[in-house]
Design an enzyme around this catalytic site. Structure first.
Site, PDB file in Angstrom:
ATOM      1  N   LYS A  11       0.836  -1.198   0.000  1.00 50.00           N
ATOM      2  CA  LYS A  11       0.000   0.000   0.000  1.00 50.00           C
ATOM      3  C   LYS A  11       0.881   1.263   0.000  1.00 50.00           C
ATOM      4  CE  LYS A  11      -3.714  -2.504   2.388  1.00 50.00           C
ATOM      5  NZ  LYS A  11      -4.581  -2.558   3.598  1.00 50.00           N
ATOM      6  N   TYR A  51     -12.266  -2.864  -3.160  1.00 49.68           N
ATOM      7  CA  TYR A  51     -12.778  -2.934  -1.787  1.00 49.68           C
ATOM      8  C   TYR A  51     -14.311  -2.861  -1.739  1.00 49.68           C
ATOM      9  CZ  TYR A  51      -8.153  -2.561   0.433  1.00 49.68           C
ATOM     10  OH  TYR A  51      -6.871  -2.796   0.896  1.00 49.68           O
ATOM     11  N   ASN A 114      -1.704  -0.232   7.318  1.00 49.19           N
ATOM     12  CA  ASN A 114      -1.186  -1.583   7.596  1.00 49.19           C
ATOM     13  C   ASN A 114      -0.372  -2.190   6.452  1.00 49.19           C
ATOM     14  OD1 ASN A 114      -3.277  -2.370   5.935  1.00 49.19           O
ATOM     15  ND2 ASN A 114      -4.457  -3.447   7.513  1.00 49.19           N
ATOM     16  N   HIS A 117      -1.688  -5.600   1.432  1.00 48.85           N
ATOM     17  CA  HIS A 117      -2.942  -6.331   1.211  1.00 48.85           C
ATOM     18  C   HIS A 117      -2.623  -7.748   0.747  1.00 48.85           C
ATOM     19  CE1 HIS A 117      -6.848  -7.511  -0.492  1.00 48.85           C
ATOM     20  NE2 HIS A 117      -6.144  -7.981  -1.517  1.00 48.85           N
ATOM     21  N   GLU A 128      -8.913 -10.571  -7.996  1.00 46.54           N
ATOM     22  CA  GLU A 128      -8.097  -9.370  -7.797  1.00 46.54           C
ATOM     23  C   GLU A 128      -6.950  -9.304  -8.808  1.00 46.54           C
ATOM     24  OE1 GLU A 128      -7.173  -9.728  -3.631  1.00 46.54           O
ATOM     25  OE2 GLU A 128      -9.219  -9.213  -3.036  1.00 46.54           O
TER      26      GLU A 128
HETATM   27  P1  DAT Z   1      -7.433  -7.347   5.585  1.00 43.24           P
HETATM   28  O1  DAT Z   1      -6.689  -6.229   4.874  1.00 43.24           O
HETATM   29  O2  DAT Z   1      -6.650  -7.875   6.763  1.00 43.24           O
HETATM   30  O3  DAT Z   1      -7.908  -8.423   4.642  1.00 43.24           O
HETATM   31  P2  DAT Z   1     -10.186  -6.379   5.605  1.00 43.24           P
HETATM   32  O4  DAT Z   1     -10.343  -7.040   4.277  1.00 43.24           O
HETATM   33  O5  DAT Z   1     -11.199  -6.672   6.662  1.00 43.24           O
HETATM   34  O6  DAT Z   1      -8.736  -6.686   6.234  1.00 43.24           O
HETATM   35  O7  DAT Z   1     -10.153  -4.800   5.405  1.00 43.24           O
HETATM   36  C1  DAT Z   1      -9.475  -4.248   4.315  1.00 43.24           C
HETATM   37  C2  DAT Z   1      -8.746  -3.007   4.774  1.00 43.24           C
HETATM   38  O8  DAT Z   1      -9.683  -2.045   5.248  1.00 43.24           O
HETATM   39  C3  DAT Z   1      -7.795  -3.247   5.958  1.00 43.24           C
HETATM   40  O9  DAT Z   1      -6.536  -3.740   5.548  1.00 43.24           O
HETATM   41  C4  DAT Z   1      -7.706  -1.877   6.533  1.00 43.24           C
HETATM   42  C5  DAT Z   1      -9.119  -1.322   6.336  1.00 43.24           C
HETATM   43  N1  DAT Z   1      -9.940  -1.560   7.545  1.00 43.24           N
HETATM   44  C6  DAT Z   1     -10.520  -2.729   7.915  1.00 43.24           C
HETATM   45  N2  DAT Z   1     -11.181  -2.596   9.076  1.00 43.24           N
HETATM   46  C7  DAT Z   1     -10.988  -1.305   9.450  1.00 43.24           C
HETATM   47  C8  DAT Z   1     -11.404  -0.520  10.567  1.00 43.24           C
HETATM   48  N3  DAT Z   1     -12.159  -1.046  11.543  1.00 43.24           N
HETATM   49  N4  DAT Z   1     -11.007   0.781  10.622  1.00 43.24           N
HETATM   50  C9  DAT Z   1     -10.256   1.324   9.634  1.00 43.24           C
HETATM   51  N5  DAT Z   1      -9.830   0.644   8.558  1.00 43.24           N
HETATM   52  C10 DAT Z   1     -10.190  -0.649   8.458  1.00 43.24           C
HETATM   53 MG    MG Z   2      -9.294  -8.319   3.101  1.00 45.01          MG
END
Ligand code: DAT
Ligand code: MG
Length: 151
Positions: A11, A51, A114, A117, A128
């Site tokens: 990212k 997303y 974070n 991805h 994807e």
């Molecule tokens: P991951 O990236 O671990 O697969 P995810 O698919 O649930 O997690 O979410 C995608 C991204 O969205 C994640 O990397 C960061 C953001 N995100 C997820 N939950 C969040 C939250 N509660 N607050 C802020 N950003 C969030």
């Molecule tokens: Mg995810």
């Protein structure tokens, strides 16, 4: 276990913080095969499509502006069980809960930054990779180390 493909993306924070080599090397050293790699400025509509399952979440607008805020590194990795293994290498979504030794556990502190991805299923890996790469951008090759990784 099947040969699968995972879409892994560094990212904008990972690129800005100079972590590209460090992150790529974790997947490379593990033994997965790199099939596609590019530095890319993500447009708004692609970020929203990627997303789309999170579009109703309150953090969605911030997530889209973060992902489009600077270049990302797009990667396609192939291997037996690569999807689940890459998720383990990456660590928990919240870096403060990610185990030490994982990418997020070692290199990040906040969910909104974070650094990387990884696809959450083989189906999403396919979806994807098709979304982020055009035809001709993926290489079909056999690494010299292949027989030293899998008997
Ligand atoms: P991951 O990236 O671990 O697969 P995810 O698919 O649930 O997690 O979410 C995608 C991204 O969205 C994640 O990397 C960061 C953001 N995100 C997820 N939950 C969040 C939250 N509660 N607050 C802020 N950003 C969030
Ligand atoms: Mg995810």
């Amino acid at each position: 276990m099947e040969v699968e493909e995972s879409y892994i993306m560094i990212k904008p924070d990972g690129v800005q913080r100079g972590l590209v080599g460090e992150i790529i090397s974790r997947f490379e050293k593990k033994g997965f095969k790199l099939k596609g790699l590019k530095l890319f400025q993500c447009p708004q509509d692609l970020a929203e499509e990627h997303y789309k399952d999170l579009s109703s979440k309150p953090f969605f607008p911030k997530l889209i502006s973060y992902i489009t805020s600077g270049p990302v590194v797009c990667m396609a990795w192939e291997g037996v069980g690569v999807v689940a293994s890459a998720r383990k290498l990456i660590g928990a979504t919240n870096p403060l809960q990610a185990e030490p030794g994982t990418i997020r556990g070692d290199l990040a502190v906040q969910t909104g930054r974070n650094v990387v991805h990884g696809s959450d299923s083989p189906e999403n890996g396919q979806r994807e990779i098709a979304l982020w790469f055009k035809e001709g951008e993926l290489a079909d090759w056999t690494p010299a180390q292949a027989p030293w990784l899998v008997e």
